[in-house]
Design a protein around this motif. Sequence first.
Motif, PDB file in Angstrom:
ATOM      1  N   SER A 111      35.606  42.172  35.661  1.00 37.90           N
ATOM      2  CA  SER A 111      36.485  42.113  34.516  1.00 37.90           C
ATOM      3  C   SER A 111      37.382  40.699  34.481  1.00 37.90           C
ATOM      4  O   SER A 111      37.320  40.153  35.466  1.00 37.90           O
ATOM      5  CB  SER A 111      37.289  43.308  34.514  1.00 37.90           C
ATOM      6  N   THR A 112      37.898  40.367  33.454  1.00 39.06           N
ATOM      7  CA  THR A 112      38.871  39.215  33.523  1.00 39.06           C
ATOM      8  C   THR A 112      40.008  39.570  34.321  1.00 39.06           C
ATOM      9  O   THR A 112      40.498  38.403  35.289  1.00 39.06           O
ATOM     10  CB  THR A 112      39.388  38.931  31.922  1.00 39.06           C
ATOM     11  N   SER A 113      40.563  40.761  34.524  1.00 42.00           N
ATOM     12  CA  SER A 113      41.606  40.776  35.439  1.00 42.00           C
ATOM     13  C   SER A 113      41.316  40.811  36.972  1.00 42.00           C
ATOM     14  O   SER A 113      42.101  40.161  37.861  1.00 42.00           O
ATOM     15  CB  SER A 113      42.056  42.264  35.405  1.00 42.00           C
ATOM     16  N   ASP A 114      40.151  40.881  37.261  1.00 43.12           N
ATOM     17  CA  ASP A 114      39.383  40.897  38.362  1.00 43.12           C
ATOM     18  C   ASP A 114      39.117  39.422  38.845  1.00 43.12           C
ATOM     19  O   ASP A 114      39.289  39.037  39.885  1.00 43.12           O
ATOM     20  CB  ASP A 114      38.011  41.722  38.657  1.00 43.12           C
ATOM     21  N   LEU A 115      38.918  38.517  37.958  1.00 40.57           N
ATOM     22  CA  LEU A 115      38.671  37.352  38.099  1.00 40.57           C
ATOM     23  C   LEU A 115      39.987  36.548  38.354  1.00 40.57           C
ATOM     24  O   LEU A 115      39.905  35.803  39.024  1.00 40.57           O
ATOM     25  CB  LEU A 115      38.104  36.740  36.675  1.00 40.57           C
ATOM     26  N   HIS A 116      41.122  37.031  37.691  1.00 38.75           N
ATOM     27  CA  HIS A 116      42.571  36.564  37.998  1.00 38.75           C
ATOM     28  C   HIS A 116      42.567  36.935  39.611  1.00 38.75           C
ATOM     29  O   HIS A 116      43.020  36.221  40.337  1.00 38.75           O
ATOM     30  CB  HIS A 116      43.566  37.223  37.253  1.00 38.75           C
TER      31      HIS A 116
END
Length: 347
Positions: A171-176
């Motif tokens: 997920s995008t939050s995981d990428l952050h």
Amino acid sequence: MAQEMAMQELAPEILVHVFEALSSATDIVNLSLTCRYFHTLLPSSQKLVLFYNAIDQTMGPADEIIQLLTSNDNQLLHIKRTPPLSYTLLTQIAQIGRVGQRFVNLYPTIKWAGDRSANRRSLNKDEARRLRRAVYRFWMYSQAFYNSSSYRSLRSEVALYERLQLLRSWSTSDLHDFEDFRGILEHLVATELCPTDGDVFSRHPEESRYGMHAWHRSGRQVVDLGSMFPDTFHTHRREDCVADSNKLSIQELRHKHMQGWGSDLDSFYLVQAFLKLTPVQLLWLFDHAVSKADVEQYVEKQTNDICFLESGSSLFQDWVTVLHQRGGDVQQVREAIWDGVGGIAVD
């Protein structure tokens, strides 16, 4: 007067709930060993699930560790693998989990250092879990693409496709969160393992002024770490490696003896090369390496590649590519992490 009831006199269904409520594998073992009845109350298969759930709570996500442990050359990394649970697998999960927990303890000292030390705090349960997830994913990436002789390292087109597919599965939050952890490793490498000549000069201005680094004046011999290389998880500190080891910590010894690795630009490229190592390898260096020679010997032994430090990790570029594809603002995300308002934990 109410009569007290011994715990073993409780109904089996209640005792099962007691076991299920325990959040530590150690607690489950200790309760099982209390008496023969408790030891035989649950079948082995049911205890296995309890142990898995306990490890998932304290060291997890356990599923991410399983993906790391079961990665292989015959299956794409982003395809989820679900092997049957066993006590052998559980032992390996716990071993990996302890490394993740070490970074949970290290993160605050690196994230909130210097002027930001007033904001330092322990990570809460959710933050710690997100950090460990990033650790295990970074580990899988490094292991697959830089720490094996598999096709992933040799066939660049296949490797690029698989690297991007792996990051796209998050997920995008995981990428952050992932970039936050990568930044923590970057800082650890730059400050502890390969400081610039300027950093070393600031630590030892008098010695540098006379053109003689403290390393040369100390008379310290290079530590022979050869016998310790095979066991990546070995964490025993060789306190007899230097004469003053009983007075200073490994980190203090490193700040005293580590030589500079060149200019700021040299250090930048070196840091990217070090990020090809797995988290446990970087942790080993943090716990043991005192001199530049220690670091170089370890890297050469672990990678069997004398040119390992001449090329950097592709991880950051892969991260940028995937974030751009999702319409994200790379600079904005990174600034939010640097400013302490984004990533795994905020100030």
